[in-house]
Design a protein around this motif. Structure first.
Motif, PDB file in Angstrom:
ATOM      1  N   UNK A 198       0.841  -1.204   0.000  1.00  0.00           N
ATOM      2  CA  UNK A 198       0.000   0.000   0.000  1.00  0.00           C
ATOM      3  C   UNK A 198       0.874   1.251   0.000  1.00  0.00           C
ATOM      4  N   UNK A 199       1.915   1.257   0.805  1.00  0.00           N
ATOM      5  CA  UNK A 199       2.827   2.400   0.856  1.00  0.00           C
ATOM      6  C   UNK A 199       3.464   2.641  -0.506  1.00  0.00           C
ATOM      7  N   UNK A 200       3.849   1.573  -1.174  1.00  0.00           N
ATOM      8  CA  UNK A 200       4.475   1.688  -2.486  1.00  0.00           C
ATOM      9  C   UNK A 200       3.508   2.262  -3.523  1.00  0.00           C
ATOM     10  N   UNK A 201       2.293   1.751  -3.552  1.00  0.00           N
ATOM     11  CA  UNK A 201       1.290   2.260  -4.499  1.00  0.00           C
ATOM     12  C   UNK A 201       0.974   3.716  -4.185  1.00  0.00           C
ATOM     13  N   UNK A 202       0.762   4.026  -2.917  1.00  0.00           N
ATOM     14  CA  UNK A 202       0.428   5.398  -2.527  1.00  0.00           C
ATOM     15  C   UNK A 202       1.565   6.387  -2.803  1.00  0.00           C
ATOM     16  N   UNK A 203       2.792   5.918  -2.797  1.00  0.00           N
ATOM     17  CA  UNK A 203       3.933   6.789  -3.098  1.00  0.00           C
ATOM     18  C   UNK A 203       3.815   7.370  -4.511  1.00  0.00           C
ATOM     19  N   UNK A 204       3.340   6.574  -5.430  1.00  0.00           N
ATOM     20  CA  UNK A 204       3.256   6.995  -6.827  1.00  0.00           C
ATOM     21  C   UNK A 204       1.857   7.479  -7.220  1.00  0.00           C
ATOM     22  N   UNK A 205       0.844   6.967  -6.533  1.00  0.00           N
ATOM     23  CA  UNK A 205      -0.541   7.318  -6.850  1.00  0.00           C
ATOM     24  C   UNK A 205      -1.312   7.538  -5.549  1.00  0.00           C
ATOM     25  N   UNK A 206      -1.078   8.671  -4.897  1.00  0.00           N
ATOM     26  CA  UNK A 206      -1.646   8.896  -3.565  1.00  0.00           C
ATOM     27  C   UNK A 206      -3.174   8.926  -3.505  1.00  0.00           C
ATOM     28  N   UNK A 207      -3.825   9.206  -4.615  1.00  0.00           N
ATOM     29  CA  UNK A 207      -5.286   9.317  -4.586  1.00  0.00           C
ATOM     30  C   UNK A 207      -5.991   8.255  -5.423  1.00  0.00           C
ATOM     31  N   UNK A 208      -5.251   7.264  -5.882  1.00  0.00           N
ATOM     32  CA  UNK A 208      -5.867   6.191  -6.644  1.00  0.00           C
ATOM     33  C   UNK A 208      -6.787   5.389  -5.724  1.00  0.00           C
ATOM     34  N   UNK A 209      -7.939   5.011  -6.233  1.00  0.00           N
ATOM     35  CA  UNK A 209      -8.848   4.186  -5.447  1.00  0.00           C
ATOM     36  C   UNK A 209      -8.233   2.794  -5.274  1.00  0.00           C
ATOM     37  N   UNK A 210      -8.343   2.255  -4.073  1.00  0.00           N
ATOM     38  CA  UNK A 210      -7.868   0.907  -3.786  1.00  0.00           C
ATOM     39  C   UNK A 210      -8.962   0.172  -3.024  1.00  0.00           C
ATOM     40  N   UNK A 211      -9.191  -1.058  -3.421  1.00  0.00           N
ATOM     41  CA  UNK A 211     -10.122  -1.937  -2.722  1.00  0.00           C
ATOM     42  C   UNK A 211      -9.290  -3.048  -2.090  1.00  0.00           C
ATOM     43  N   UNK A 212      -9.443  -3.220  -0.772  1.00  0.00           N
ATOM     44  CA  UNK A 212      -8.738  -4.267  -0.032  1.00  0.00           C
ATOM     45  C   UNK A 212      -9.764  -5.282   0.443  1.00  0.00           C
ATOM     46  N   UNK A 213      -9.571  -6.532   0.052  1.00  0.00           N
ATOM     47  CA  UNK A 213     -10.416  -7.617   0.548  1.00  0.00           C
ATOM     48  C   UNK A 213      -9.564  -8.394   1.544  1.00  0.00           C
TER      49      UNK A 213
END
Length: 95
Positions: free
Chosen positions: A24-39
């Motif tokens: 999550x930290x890695x994705x947010x580093x490059x795309x801080x506002x991208x929607x993410x769904x966690x199951x």
């Protein structure tokens, strides 16, 4: 094209707090506002469950299922809630 507006990330987790945090930290580093769904199928007493519940916000939707339903079923559940034209499936062990 703004990735934050057209892509939703979907990830499945089961008792992998440290790995998921890194992903999550890695994705947010490059795309801080991208929607993410966690199951999440983590055990209620596992630290991962508490961590994931704390992720929920305007850009992060969390689904806690009562048990480990498996990677495939977890992805199917998450994908049902994608509203953007594109989705990014990623595993909890990416960086």
């Amino acid at each position: 094209m703004n990735v934050n507006e057209v892509v939703t990330g979907v990830v499945v987790s089961h008792n992998t707090k440290d790995l998921l945090h890194m992903a999550i930290t890695s994705v947010r580093k490059h795309h801080p506002k991208m929607k993410i769904i966690v199951v999440d199928g983590s055990d209620e007493n596992d630290p991962c469950c508490t961590y994931i519940k704390g992720l929920a916000d305007v850009n992060t939707r969390v689904f806690h299922v009562k048990n480990n339903i498996g990677h495939g079923k977890g992805l199917c559940l998450g994908i049902k809630y994608v509203t953007t034209p594109y989705l990014l499936v990623f595993d909890s062990d990416i960086e």
